[in-house]
Design a protein around this motif. Structure first.
Motif, PDB file in Angstrom:
ATOM      1  N   LYS A  54      24.970  42.497 -17.225  1.00 58.44           N
ATOM      2  CA  LYS A  54      23.872  42.499 -16.264  1.00 58.44           C
ATOM      3  C   LYS A  54      22.655  41.738 -16.776  1.00 58.44           C
ATOM      4  CE  LYS A  54      22.155  46.872 -17.955  1.00 58.44           C
ATOM      5  NZ  LYS A  54      21.724  48.186 -17.684  1.00 58.44           N
ATOM      6  N   CYS A  55      22.633  41.380 -18.079  1.00 53.94           N
ATOM      7  CA  CYS A  55      21.498  40.639 -18.633  1.00 53.94           C
ATOM      8  C   CYS A  55      21.438  39.218 -18.104  1.00 53.94           C
ATOM      9  CB  CYS A  55      21.569  40.600 -20.163  1.00 53.94           C
ATOM     10  SG  CYS A  55      21.359  42.211 -20.910  1.00 53.94           S
ATOM     11  N   TYR A  56      22.574  38.674 -17.732  1.00 56.13           N
ATOM     12  CA  TYR A  56      22.617  37.291 -17.275  1.00 56.13           C
ATOM     13  C   TYR A  56      22.195  37.246 -15.811  1.00 56.13           C
ATOM     14  CZ  TYR A  56      24.362  32.660 -16.222  1.00 56.13           C
ATOM     15  OH  TYR A  56      24.465  31.363 -15.823  1.00 56.13           O
ATOM     16  N   LYS A  57      21.044  36.629 -15.549  1.00 54.87           N
ATOM     17  CA  LYS A  57      20.504  36.624 -14.188  1.00 54.87           C
ATOM     18  C   LYS A  57      20.437  35.221 -13.602  1.00 54.87           C
ATOM     19  CE  LYS A  57      17.791  40.811 -14.715  1.00 54.87           C
ATOM     20  NZ  LYS A  57      18.090  41.328 -16.010  1.00 54.87           N
ATOM     21  N   GLY A  58      21.081  34.280 -14.212  1.00 58.33           N
ATOM     22  CA  GLY A  58      21.057  32.915 -13.694  1.00 58.33           C
ATOM     23  C   GLY A  58      21.108  31.918 -14.824  1.00 58.33           C
ATOM     24  N   ASP A  59      21.331  30.697 -14.444  1.00 58.31           N
ATOM     25  CA  ASP A  59      21.524  29.677 -15.465  1.00 58.31           C
ATOM     26  C   ASP A  59      20.297  28.798 -15.633  1.00 58.31           C
ATOM     27  OD1 ASP A  59      21.769  28.513 -12.992  1.00 58.31           O
ATOM     28  OD2 ASP A  59      23.565  27.373 -13.474  1.00 58.31           O
ATOM     29  N   LYS A  60      19.149  29.425 -15.825  1.00 61.93           N
ATOM     30  CA  LYS A  60      17.943  28.656 -16.144  1.00 61.93           C
ATOM     31  C   LYS A  60      17.190  29.369 -17.258  1.00 61.93           C
ATOM     32  CE  LYS A  60      14.545  30.534 -12.983  1.00 61.93           C
ATOM     33  NZ  LYS A  60      13.450  30.188 -12.111  1.00 61.93           N
ATOM     34  N   CYS A  61      16.285  28.649 -17.855  1.00 65.13           N
ATOM     35  CA  CYS A  61      15.485  29.176 -18.955  1.00 65.13           C
ATOM     36  C   CYS A  61      14.728  30.429 -18.509  1.00 65.13           C
ATOM     37  CB  CYS A  61      14.505  28.094 -19.419  1.00 65.13           C
ATOM     38  SG  CYS A  61      13.439  28.584 -20.788  1.00 65.13           S
ATOM     39  N   SER A  62      14.655  31.416 -19.393  1.00 59.74           N
ATOM     40  CA  SER A  62      13.984  32.683 -19.084  1.00 59.74           C
ATOM     41  C   SER A  62      12.472  32.635 -19.232  1.00 59.74           C
ATOM     42  CB  SER A  62      14.521  33.787 -20.002  1.00 59.74           C
ATOM     43  OG  SER A  62      15.884  34.001 -19.755  1.00 59.74           O
ATOM     44  N   VAL A  63      11.940  31.508 -19.708  1.00 58.68           N
ATOM     45  CA  VAL A  63      10.488  31.383 -19.860  1.00 58.68           C
ATOM     46  C   VAL A  63       9.859  31.298 -18.479  1.00 58.68           C
ATOM     47  CG1 VAL A  63       8.624  29.902 -20.726  1.00 58.68           C
ATOM     48  CG2 VAL A  63      10.655  30.322 -22.132  1.00 58.68           C
ATOM     49  N   ILE A  64       8.828  32.105 -18.251  1.00 58.76           N
ATOM     50  CA  ILE A  64       8.147  32.129 -16.964  1.00 58.76           C
ATOM     51  C   ILE A  64       7.645  30.732 -16.620  1.00 58.76           C
ATOM     52  CG2 ILE A  64       6.108  33.003 -15.742  1.00 58.76           C
ATOM     53  CD1 ILE A  64       6.510  35.636 -17.319  1.00 58.76           C
ATOM     54  N   GLY A  65       8.019  30.241 -15.450  1.00 59.87           N
ATOM     55  CA  GLY A  65       7.585  28.935 -14.983  1.00 59.87           C
ATOM     56  C   GLY A  65       8.488  27.779 -15.393  1.00 59.87           C
ATOM     57  N   CYS A  66       9.503  28.034 -16.205  1.00 58.94           N
ATOM     58  CA  CYS A  66      10.430  26.974 -16.633  1.00 58.94           C
ATOM     59  C   CYS A  66      11.695  27.056 -15.795  1.00 58.94           C
ATOM     60  CB  CYS A  66      10.769  27.102 -18.118  1.00 58.94           C
ATOM     61  SG  CYS A  66      11.842  25.760 -18.708  1.00 58.94           S
ATOM     62  N   ASP A  67      12.052  25.950 -15.182  1.00 53.09           N
ATOM     63  CA  ASP A  67      13.256  25.900 -14.356  1.00 53.09           C
ATOM     64  C   ASP A  67      14.368  25.074 -14.987  1.00 53.09           C
ATOM     65  OD1 ASP A  67      12.264  27.498 -12.247  1.00 53.09           O
ATOM     66  OD2 ASP A  67      11.123  25.799 -11.474  1.00 53.09           O
ATOM     67  N   GLU A  68      14.262  24.834 -16.309  1.00 51.78           N
ATOM     68  CA  GLU A  68      15.256  24.013 -17.015  1.00 51.78           C
ATOM     69  C   GLU A  68      16.634  24.681 -16.940  1.00 51.78           C
ATOM     70  OE1 GLU A  68      16.909  21.105 -18.201  1.00 51.78           O
ATOM     71  OE2 GLU A  68      14.789  20.817 -18.719  1.00 51.78           O
ATOM     72  N   VAL A  69      17.635  23.882 -16.596  1.00 49.39           N
ATOM     73  CA  VAL A  69      19.005  24.395 -16.504  1.00 49.39           C
ATOM     74  C   VAL A  69      19.942  23.706 -17.491  1.00 49.39           C
ATOM     75  CG1 VAL A  69      18.788  25.137 -14.101  1.00 49.39           C
ATOM     76  CG2 VAL A  69      19.606  22.820 -14.613  1.00 49.39           C
ATOM     77  N   TYR A  70      19.443  22.713 -18.215  1.00 55.27           N
ATOM     78  CA  TYR A  70      20.255  21.987 -19.190  1.00 55.27           C
ATOM     79  C   TYR A  70      19.803  22.335 -20.601  1.00 55.27           C
ATOM     80  CZ  TYR A  70      21.576  19.314 -15.106  1.00 55.27           C
ATOM     81  OH  TYR A  70      22.035  18.961 -13.865  1.00 55.27           O
ATOM     82  N   GLY A  71      20.715  22.259 -21.549  1.00 61.02           N
ATOM     83  CA  GLY A  71      20.381  22.504 -22.944  1.00 61.02           C
ATOM     84  C   GLY A  71      19.913  23.914 -23.194  1.00 61.02           C
ATOM     85  N   LEU A  72      20.588  24.889 -22.609  1.00 61.01           N
ATOM     86  CA  LEU A  72      20.191  26.286 -22.765  1.00 61.01           C
ATOM     87  C   LEU A  72      20.845  26.905 -23.993  1.00 61.01           C
ATOM     88  CD1 LEU A  72      20.472  27.394 -19.038  1.00 61.01           C
ATOM     89  CD2 LEU A  72      18.411  26.700 -20.268  1.00 61.01           C
ATOM     90  N   ASP A  73      20.073  27.738 -24.684  1.00 57.74           N
ATOM     91  CA  ASP A  73      20.539  28.436 -25.883  1.00 57.74           C
ATOM     92  C   ASP A  73      20.416  29.935 -25.673  1.00 57.74           C
ATOM     93  OD1 ASP A  73      20.797  26.033 -27.375  1.00 57.74           O
ATOM     94  OD2 ASP A  73      18.673  26.098 -27.905  1.00 57.74           O
ATOM     95  N   LEU A  74      21.298  30.678 -26.283  1.00 54.28           N
ATOM     96  CA  LEU A  74      21.173  32.134 -26.320  1.00 54.28           C
ATOM     97  C   LEU A  74      20.428  32.452 -27.613  1.00 54.28           C
ATOM     98  CD1 LEU A  74      21.850  34.563 -24.635  1.00 54.28           C
ATOM     99  CD2 LEU A  74      24.008  34.758 -25.859  1.00 54.28           C
ATOM    100  N   HIS A  75      19.218  32.950 -27.483  1.00 51.84           N
ATOM    101  CA  HIS A  75      18.288  33.142 -28.597  1.00 51.84           C
ATOM    102  C   HIS A  75      18.237  34.604 -29.032  1.00 51.84           C
ATOM    103  CE1 HIS A  75      14.515  33.135 -30.834  1.00 51.84           C
ATOM    104  NE2 HIS A  75      14.023  34.007 -29.987  1.00 51.84           N
ATOM    105  N   HIS A  76      18.251  34.830 -30.356  1.00 53.06           N
ATOM    106  CA  HIS A  76      18.031  36.172 -30.914  1.00 53.06           C
ATOM    107  C   HIS A  76      16.538  36.485 -30.845  1.00 53.06           C
ATOM    108  CE1 HIS A  76      21.927  35.474 -32.965  1.00 53.06           C
ATOM    109  NE2 HIS A  76      22.010  36.799 -32.962  1.00 53.06           N
TER     110      HIS A  76
END
Length: 114
Positions: free
Chosen positions: A43-65
């Motif tokens: 349920k943590c995965y809510k879409g394929d864009k960056c989780s930073v508020i205001g960022c809509d980047e969908v490429y070059g995404l990383d799963l960050h600790h």
């Protein structure tokens, strides 16, 4: 060396105990691939864009600790999806002395309690 829960722990020593020579080797492991797969199916995965508020980047995404407390036994809430640019910003803040968790939430644009 990082201190956790009143004791000391180093990321390299934890990785060595788990059988990995480096953090990079851990990130290439089947174990980490399984953690990532579990996270994306959760349920943590809510879409394929960056989780930073205001960022809509969908490429070059990383799963960050967000932190390394559970390294090797990560829980879904320990991780967040972000773009390469924001991932770099977090680690730049960390290298300047800000704790990883604080740097993460600063870049995400929300308080730690959100």
């Amino acid at each position: 060396m990082k201190k956790f829960n009143g004791g000391s722990f180093s990321i390299p020593s934890r990785l060595k105990k788990m059988g990995y020579e480096s953090y990079g080797a851990y990130l290439k492991s089947e174990h980490w691939k399984g953690i990532k797969k579990n996270w994306f199916w959760s349920k943590c995965y809510k879409g394929d864009k960056c989780s930073v508020i205001g960022c809509d980047e969908v490429y070059g995404l990383d799963l960050h600790h967000k932190h390394y407390f559970n390294l090797g036994a990560e829980q879904n809430g320990d991780l967040v999806l972000i773009c390469n640019r924001h991932h770099g910003e977090i680690h730049k803040l960390e290298k300047s002395g800000l704790k990883l968790t604080k740097a993460t939430y600063k870049v995400l644009g929300r308080s730690r309690n959100t």
